[in-house]
Enzyme design. Sequence first.
Site, PDB file in Angstrom:
ATOM      1  N   ASP A  22       6.395 -28.018  -7.161  1.00  0.00           N
ATOM      2  CA  ASP A  22       7.559 -27.814  -6.292  1.00  0.00           C
ATOM      3  C   ASP A  22       7.188 -27.792  -4.805  1.00  0.00           C
ATOM      4  OD1 ASP A  22       9.136 -27.573  -8.541  1.00  0.00           O
ATOM      5  OD2 ASP A  22       9.364 -25.401  -8.413  1.00  0.00           O
ATOM      6  N   LYS A  50      14.822 -23.063  -2.884  1.00  0.00           N
ATOM      7  CA  LYS A  50      15.524 -24.197  -3.514  1.00  0.00           C
ATOM      8  C   LYS A  50      16.265 -23.720  -4.745  1.00  0.00           C
ATOM      9  CE  LYS A  50      12.719 -24.611  -7.310  1.00  0.00           C
ATOM     10  NZ  LYS A  50      13.131 -24.258  -8.668  1.00  0.00           N
TER      11      LYS A  50
END
Length: 297
Positions: A137, A10
């Site tokens: 995350d 990401k």
Amino acid sequence: MSVTVRVPAKVNVRLAVGAPRPDGFHDLANVFLAVGLYDEVTVTPADGLRITCSGPDAAQVPLDATNLAARAAIALAERHGIAPDVHIHIAKDIPVAGGMAGGSADGAAALLACDALWSTGATRDELLAICAELGSDVPFSLVGGAALGTGRGERLTPIEVGSTFHWVFAVADGGLSTPAVYGEFDRLTADTDVPEPEASPALLDALRTGDATALAAALSNDLQPAALSLRPSLADTLAAGTAAGALAALVSGSGPTTAFLVADEESARKVAEALLSSGTCRNARTAVSPAPGATVV
Ligand code: C5P
């Protein structure tokens, strides 16, 4: 029998960070975008829990119980009264300790793979709850695409993305510790009034309409000054990518990977070549976004 899961990296296209909370974490308004650099995690029944890792940076990956993939397998096994007897192999392509959620990705991938291997029948919500326990995350690595993360980043709202965006990622020598970067953020903001983190309407619009120029203007990362303070040489990498024609440059998450938004595939190739020959990074990778979340292959 084995199960393999592919999982993306990401980049944070917005990372708005609030003041430290009593639990030490920071409230965030964090816009995650999954990018097409992938790890592949394969789980195979074994006599006990064992992790191996392959890839150019495999030596930097911890193979003990601190690895999020091991913690994911143990967490799922405990909930379902199963022994976590699996060999977890990580084929690593995401930069290690680079601010691209590589460790979180492996946690989400191992969870999904073990869930399939053991046929636990866990619901998606149960898997997401385990992800949130593993790290801020990790839920996003399971979900992929694009999402606004609030709380410490684990509470996700999906975001629509209208088009493909092109990126170059400059991989730095060595990693940066996420807690150290948040600690530096606290030190740098100690005498200031840190505002409540908020999403940016301009950024969400740019994602929805697929407008790379508008997205470039709206990118922001509150951790960037802290990452630059701990690793001043990253300023040279950012400057090299910008000089080569990137629409925008920023530190990815807590760094030290730097991210360059570019107009198209050709520009991506040019910026990657310029970054490599600038000598300001160890490697430069091109990738597109958004990318799907963790998927059994
Ligand atoms: O959640 P995770 O384990 O990935 O977080 C790693 C570290 O990053 C935390 O221990 C904390 O120091 C910092 N962090 C934070 N605020 C967040 C997320 C992470 O301070 N929202």
